[in-house]
Design a protein around this motif. Structure first.
Motif, PDB file in Angstrom:
ATOM      1  N   LEU A 110      -3.720  32.183  14.761  1.00 20.48           N
ATOM      2  CA  LEU A 110      -4.841  33.028  15.147  1.00 20.48           C
ATOM      3  C   LEU A 110      -6.157  32.252  15.117  1.00 20.48           C
ATOM      4  O   LEU A 110      -7.032  32.463  15.967  1.00 20.48           O
ATOM      5  N   ILE A 111      -6.310  31.349  14.163  1.00 22.77           N
ATOM      6  CA  ILE A 111      -7.525  30.531  14.105  1.00 22.77           C
ATOM      7  C   ILE A 111      -7.702  29.739  15.393  1.00 22.77           C
ATOM      8  O   ILE A 111      -8.808  29.656  15.954  1.00 22.77           O
ATOM      9  N   ALA A 112      -6.619  29.155  15.880  1.00 24.04           N
ATOM     10  CA  ALA A 112      -6.688  28.370  17.116  1.00 24.04           C
ATOM     11  C   ALA A 112      -7.113  29.244  18.295  1.00 24.04           C
ATOM     12  O   ALA A 112      -7.956  28.838  19.113  1.00 24.04           O
ATOM     13  N   LEU A 113      -6.543  30.443  18.381  1.00 18.29           N
ATOM     14  CA  LEU A 113      -6.886  31.347  19.479  1.00 18.29           C
ATOM     15  C   LEU A 113      -8.322  31.843  19.361  1.00 18.29           C
ATOM     16  O   LEU A 113      -9.064  31.902  20.361  1.00 18.29           O
ATOM     17  N   LEU A 114      -8.737  32.208  18.157  1.00 14.19           N
ATOM     18  CA  LEU A 114     -10.100  32.671  17.945  1.00 14.19           C
ATOM     19  C   LEU A 114     -11.109  31.565  18.232  1.00 14.19           C
ATOM     20  O   LEU A 114     -12.157  31.803  18.856  1.00 14.19           O
ATOM     21  N   GLU A 142     -16.667  34.059  24.610  1.00 10.83           N
ATOM     22  CA  GLU A 142     -16.130  35.389  24.905  1.00 10.83           C
ATOM     23  C   GLU A 142     -16.149  36.326  23.703  1.00 10.83           C
ATOM     24  O   GLU A 142     -16.082  37.543  23.868  1.00 10.83           O
ATOM     25  N   ILE A 143     -16.194  35.791  22.493  1.00 10.10           N
ATOM     26  CA  ILE A 143     -16.250  36.645  21.309  1.00 10.10           C
ATOM     27  C   ILE A 143     -17.283  36.083  20.335  1.00 10.10           C
ATOM     28  O   ILE A 143     -17.694  34.925  20.429  1.00 10.10           O
ATOM     29  N   GLN A 144     -17.674  36.908  19.370  1.00  9.32           N
ATOM     30  CA  GLN A 144     -18.642  36.502  18.372  1.00  9.32           C
ATOM     31  C   GLN A 144     -18.057  35.464  17.425  1.00  9.32           C
ATOM     32  O   GLN A 144     -16.837  35.377  17.254  1.00  9.32           O
ATOM     33  N   ARG A 145     -18.919  34.691  16.804  1.00  9.63           N
ATOM     34  CA  ARG A 145     -18.453  33.551  16.021  1.00  9.63           C
ATOM     35  C   ARG A 145     -18.096  33.879  14.579  1.00  9.63           C
ATOM     36  O   ARG A 145     -17.540  33.038  13.887  1.00  9.63           O
ATOM     37  N   ASP A 160     -13.291  36.910  11.496  1.00 15.00           N
ATOM     38  CA  ASP A 160     -12.449  36.294  10.466  1.00 15.00           C
ATOM     39  C   ASP A 160     -10.975  36.522  10.791  1.00 15.00           C
ATOM     40  O   ASP A 160     -10.554  37.675  10.960  1.00 15.00           O
ATOM     41  N   PRO A 161     -10.180  35.458  10.888  1.00 15.48           N
ATOM     42  CA  PRO A 161      -8.775  35.625  11.286  1.00 15.48           C
ATOM     43  C   PRO A 161      -7.955  36.469  10.320  1.00 15.48           C
ATOM     44  O   PRO A 161      -7.156  37.315  10.761  1.00 15.48           O
ATOM     45  N   TYR A 162      -8.131  36.259   9.016  1.00 16.97           N
ATOM     46  CA  TYR A 162      -7.316  37.013   8.076  1.00 16.97           C
ATOM     47  C   TYR A 162      -7.692  38.493   8.078  1.00 16.97           C
ATOM     48  O   TYR A 162      -6.830  39.364   7.960  1.00 16.97           O
ATOM     49  N   ASP A 163      -8.989  38.788   8.240  1.00 15.03           N
ATOM     50  CA  ASP A 163      -9.414  40.188   8.338  1.00 15.03           C
ATOM     51  C   ASP A 163      -8.753  40.860   9.534  1.00 15.03           C
ATOM     52  O   ASP A 163      -8.327  42.018   9.454  1.00 15.03           O
ATOM     53  N   LEU A 180     -10.965  46.824  19.040  1.00 17.57           N
ATOM     54  CA  LEU A 180     -11.329  45.698  18.184  1.00 17.57           C
ATOM     55  C   LEU A 180     -11.813  44.510  19.021  1.00 17.57           C
ATOM     56  O   LEU A 180     -12.802  43.853  18.664  1.00 17.57           O
ATOM     57  N   ILE A 181     -11.116  44.242  20.112  1.00 15.82           N
ATOM     58  CA  ILE A 181     -11.513  43.134  20.981  1.00 15.82           C
ATOM     59  C   ILE A 181     -12.898  43.384  21.563  1.00 15.82           C
ATOM     60  O   ILE A 181     -13.747  42.479  21.618  1.00 15.82           O
ATOM     61  N   LYS A 182     -13.154  44.627  21.980  1.00 15.92           N
ATOM     62  CA  LYS A 182     -14.484  44.964  22.495  1.00 15.92           C
ATOM     63  C   LYS A 182     -15.544  44.773  21.418  1.00 15.92           C
ATOM     64  O   LYS A 182     -16.653  44.311  21.685  1.00 15.92           O
ATOM     65  N   GLY A 183     -15.188  45.130  20.186  1.00 18.81           N
ATOM     66  CA  GLY A 183     -16.120  44.938  19.079  1.00 18.81           C
ATOM     67  C   GLY A 183     -16.417  43.469  18.819  1.00 18.81           C
ATOM     68  O   GLY A 183     -17.544  43.091  18.513  1.00 18.81           O
ATOM     69  N   LEU A 184     -15.401  42.641  18.951  1.00 18.81           N
ATOM     70  CA  LEU A 184     -15.600  41.202  18.763  1.00 18.81           C
ATOM     71  C   LEU A 184     -16.534  40.635  19.822  1.00 18.81           C
ATOM     72  O   LEU A 184     -17.288  39.696  19.565  1.00 18.81           O
ATOM     73  N   ARG A 185     -16.504  41.214  21.008  1.00 25.33           N
ATOM     74  CA  ARG A 185     -17.316  40.702  22.101  1.00 25.33           C
ATOM     75  C   ARG A 185     -18.749  41.215  22.039  1.00 25.33           C
ATOM     76  O   ARG A 185     -19.658  40.587  22.545  1.00 25.33           O
ATOM     77  N   PHE A 186     -18.977  42.364  21.403  1.00 27.97           N
ATOM     78  CA  PHE A 186     -20.252  43.065  21.515  1.00 27.97           C
ATOM     79  C   PHE A 186     -21.432  42.274  20.964  1.00 27.97           C
ATOM     80  O   PHE A 186     -22.459  42.135  21.630  1.00 27.97           O
ATOM     81  N   GLU A 187     -21.319  41.753  19.747  1.00 28.57           N
ATOM     82  CA  GLU A 187     -22.453  41.112  19.110  1.00 28.57           C
ATOM     83  C   GLU A 187     -22.915  39.854  19.825  1.00 28.57           C
ATOM     84  O   GLU A 187     -24.069  39.461  19.738  1.00 28.57           O
ATOM     85  N   GLU A 188     -22.012  39.226  20.549  1.00 33.34           N
ATOM     86  CA  GLU A 188     -22.349  37.985  21.230  1.00 33.34           C
ATOM     87  C   GLU A 188     -23.153  38.256  22.509  1.00 33.34           C
ATOM     88  O   GLU A 188     -23.691  37.390  23.113  1.00 33.34           O
ATOM     89  N   GLY A 189     -23.192  39.573  22.908  1.00 29.12           N
ATOM     90  CA  GLY A 189     -23.942  39.918  24.108  1.00 29.12           C
ATOM     91  C   GLY A 189     -23.010  40.115  25.277  1.00 29.12           C
ATOM     92  O   GLY A 189     -22.054  39.377  25.438  1.00 29.12           O
TER      93      GLY A 189
END
Length: 199
Positions: free
Chosen positions: A136-140, A148-151, A154-157, A184-193
């Motif tokens: 998951l770390i590699a994919l993230l 595409e997603i915020q930085r 956390d992978p374990y979360d 969740l994916i949409k949430g990961l993308r949101f903060e990055e704009g």
């Protein structure tokens, strides 16, 4: 007992490897439909081997359950690289997390087994994390680098969040988990704009 231990350390013959693969695949399918407490004779019959052959390789039921679990973890973790090679970073991340959901959903009865106190299961949670977290770390990381997603994802979360959602193998529940994953994916993308087309 000494000769048995030494035999276990020797490389398996080709026919023994085939038998082991057949048993593990059969056990996976039987566990999916009947749970990890399914009769061992059903697994042996499905694998096309004698019950004695199964017991020589897996003396205890817990040995078989643990081996099936490790095999499935290996296959699921390895798929991360395959998906990354064929898809965009965010697509690969999403597809692998769906694969992970399916992995969790098909482990009927495993949660109870892991908490049974059997020594055969003690190392499995660490094995799980040691293989899934790097995948998951590699994919993230790829999705972060692509913007595409915020930085701070956390992978374990993320593994734990999806694990908490994946409690059954009911098809409706799996589809529900997919929908939550999309949120969740949409949430990961949101903060990055988001782009103008996404607003």
């Amino acid at each position: 007992m000494k000769s048995s231990k030494s035999e276990n350390k020797r490389p398996l013959r080709a026919d023994a490897v085939r038998n082991e693969d057949a048993v593990l695949q059969a056990a996976k399918e039987v566990f999916l439909t009947s749970g990890v407490n399914a009769p061992v004779r059903d697994i042996a019959a499905k694998a096309g081997v004698g019950i004695g052959t199964l017991y020589r390789r897996f003396p205890q039921r817990s040995d078989l359950v643990a081996s099936v679990f490790r095999r499935e973890v290996d296959e699921c973790a390895a798929e991360a690289a395959t998906l990354a090679a064929k898809n965009s970073p965010l697509q690969a991340l999403t597809l692998w997390l769906k694969r992970y959901i399916n992995f969790l959903a098909t482990k009927k009865g495993l949660a109870a087994a892991l908490h049974s106190g059997d020594p055969a299961f003690e190392a499995l949670p660490a094995y799980f994390r040691a293989h899934f977290e790097p995948a998951l770390i590699a994919l993230l990381s790829a999705a972060k680098e692509s913007g595409e997603i915020q930085r701070d994802a956390d992978p374990y979360d993320l593994l734990r969040a999806i694990g908490n959602l994946s409690v059954t193998n009911n098809e409706d529940d799996i589809q529900h988990t997919y929908r939550i994953l999309n949120l969740l994916i949409k949430g990961l993308r949101f903060e990055e704009g988001t782009s103008e087309t996404e607003k």
